[in-house]
Design an enzyme around this catalytic site. Structure first.
Site, PDB file in Angstrom:
ATOM      1  N   ALA A 157     -16.584  -1.030  -1.004  1.00  0.00           N
ATOM      2  CA  ALA A 157     -16.631  -0.332   0.278  1.00  0.00           C
ATOM      3  C   ALA A 157     -15.449   0.630   0.308  1.00  0.00           C
ATOM      4  O   ALA A 157     -14.301   0.218   0.149  1.00  0.00           O
ATOM      5  CB  ALA A 157     -16.550  -1.321   1.432  1.00  0.00           C
ATOM      6  N   SER A 185     -12.603   3.232   1.492  1.00  0.00           N
ATOM      7  CA  SER A 185     -11.724   3.598   2.598  1.00  0.00           C
ATOM      8  C   SER A 185     -11.746   5.113   2.782  1.00  0.00           C
ATOM      9  O   SER A 185     -11.806   5.866   1.819  1.00  0.00           O
ATOM     10  CB  SER A 185     -10.291   3.145   2.307  1.00  0.00           C
ATOM     11  OG  SER A 185      -9.390   3.720   3.222  1.00  0.00           O
ATOM     12  N   VAL A 245     -12.215  -2.995  -2.349  1.00  0.00           N
ATOM     13  CA  VAL A 245     -11.786  -1.811  -1.613  1.00  0.00           C
ATOM     14  C   VAL A 245     -11.786  -0.621  -2.568  1.00  0.00           C
ATOM     15  O   VAL A 245     -11.141  -0.645  -3.619  1.00  0.00           O
ATOM     16  CB  VAL A 245     -10.376  -2.014  -1.018  1.00  0.00           C
ATOM     17  CG1 VAL A 245      -9.921  -0.749  -0.294  1.00  0.00           C
ATOM     18  CG2 VAL A 245     -10.373  -3.204  -0.077  1.00  0.00           C
ATOM     19  N   LYS A 246     -12.499   0.420  -2.183  1.00  0.00           N
ATOM     20  CA  LYS A 246     -12.611   1.610  -3.023  1.00  0.00           C
ATOM     21  C   LYS A 246     -11.656   2.679  -2.498  1.00  0.00           C
ATOM     22  O   LYS A 246     -11.711   3.049  -1.322  1.00  0.00           O
ATOM     23  CB  LYS A 246     -14.051   2.117  -3.007  1.00  0.00           C
ATOM     24  CG  LYS A 246     -14.424   3.047  -4.147  1.00  0.00           C
ATOM     25  CD  LYS A 246     -15.928   3.338  -4.077  1.00  0.00           C
ATOM     26  CE  LYS A 246     -16.395   4.191  -5.229  1.00  0.00           C
ATOM     27  NZ  LYS A 246     -17.823   4.549  -5.070  1.00  0.00           N
ATOM     28  N   LEU A 247     -10.790   3.164  -3.378  1.00  0.00           N
ATOM     29  CA  LEU A 247      -9.814   4.190  -3.013  1.00  0.00           C
ATOM     30  C   LEU A 247      -9.899   5.357  -4.002  1.00  0.00           C
ATOM     31  O   LEU A 247     -10.052   5.130  -5.203  1.00  0.00           O
ATOM     32  CB  LEU A 247      -8.390   3.634  -3.039  1.00  0.00           C
ATOM     33  CG  LEU A 247      -8.045   2.504  -2.063  1.00  0.00           C
ATOM     34  CD1 LEU A 247      -6.611   2.035  -2.317  1.00  0.00           C
ATOM     35  CD2 LEU A 247      -8.206   2.960  -0.619  1.00  0.00           C
TER      36      LEU A 247
END
Length: 226
Positions: free
Chosen positions: A60, A62, A86-88
């Site tokens: 998902a 950010s 968490v995808k950055l």
């Protein structure tokens, strides 16, 4: 090599999961927008994906822009379900955010990677997954597969220590357009290919397979009709 599906469409995820080949899901703001999703429903939508793919990593992304905001949003996203990643996007703000999240055991998928130095920095910061893009290089007349091979070779030369028990960081081949992208990524030793559903269906088919199915059906019809 593991297959992830690159989509936020619940029906596509359900169908791919039913094949028994799915090892994870990646999403991004553009993919969520294509579903017609609203901001207020975003987190609930991610939870629905996680429930379909129980135990499998679901990225998902950010949309925060500062390190502090990325850390805060990353913690919130990770709290939605145990399989959230968490995808950055790779940038100066996301490296310290990745480092802070990894220190708390929160997995990060570093995306929009287009070079080996970016991938190496992501790995050193503590990214659990690193997503080099292929198709977008092809779009500008460059060789995305050659760039992918460089990233894989560079990252796999070293040990990083953050995810030793899980074997990370893992390389996710992203921006996949064709079955050949999947083939070449596998031959290069990429850990994962994240594939849009349309491209995933292309991986199932081959013209000779289709011809063979038609011939088998025609021959069997002769047997049945005597």
């Amino acid at each position: 090599m593991k297959f992830f599906i690159d989509t936020a469409d619940l029906d596509e995820i359900r169908e791919a999961a039913s094949w028994g080949v799915l090892s994870g899901v990646t999403t991004n703001p553009s993919l969520y927008a294509k579903t017609g999703g609203k901001l207020a429903d975003f987190e609930d939508h991610m939870v629905k994906i996680c429930s379909i793919c129980e135990g499998l990593p679901v990225s998902a992304e950010s949309t925060a822009e500062t390190t502090e905001e990325m850390i805060a949003e990353g913690k919130r996203l990770a709290s939605l379900a145990p399989n959230i990643v968490v995808k950055l996007p790779i940038c100066e703000a996301s490296l310290p955010a990745t480092h802070a999240l990894a220190a708390e055991g929160i997995r990060v998928n570093m995306t929009l990677v287009f070079s080996a130095p970016q991938a190496l920095l992501a790995a050193r910061a503590g990214a659990r997954y690193i997503s080099p893009f292929v198709g977008r290089f092809d779009d500008i007349g460059d060789d995305g597969l050659a760039q992918l091979e460089t990233v894989i070779n560079a990252v796999q030369n070293f040990d990083y220590g953050y995810w030793d028990e899980e074997g990370g960081p893992e390389i996710i081949t992203a921006s996949v357009r064709t079955p050949n992208h999947v083939t070449q990524a596998a031959l290069m030793g990429a850990d994962i290919a994240t594939v849009p559903f349309a491209a995933l269906k292309k991986c199932v088919h081959h013209p000779l397979t289709d011809q063979g199915l038609v011939k088998f059906a025609a021959d069997w019809k002769k047997v049945v009709e005597g």
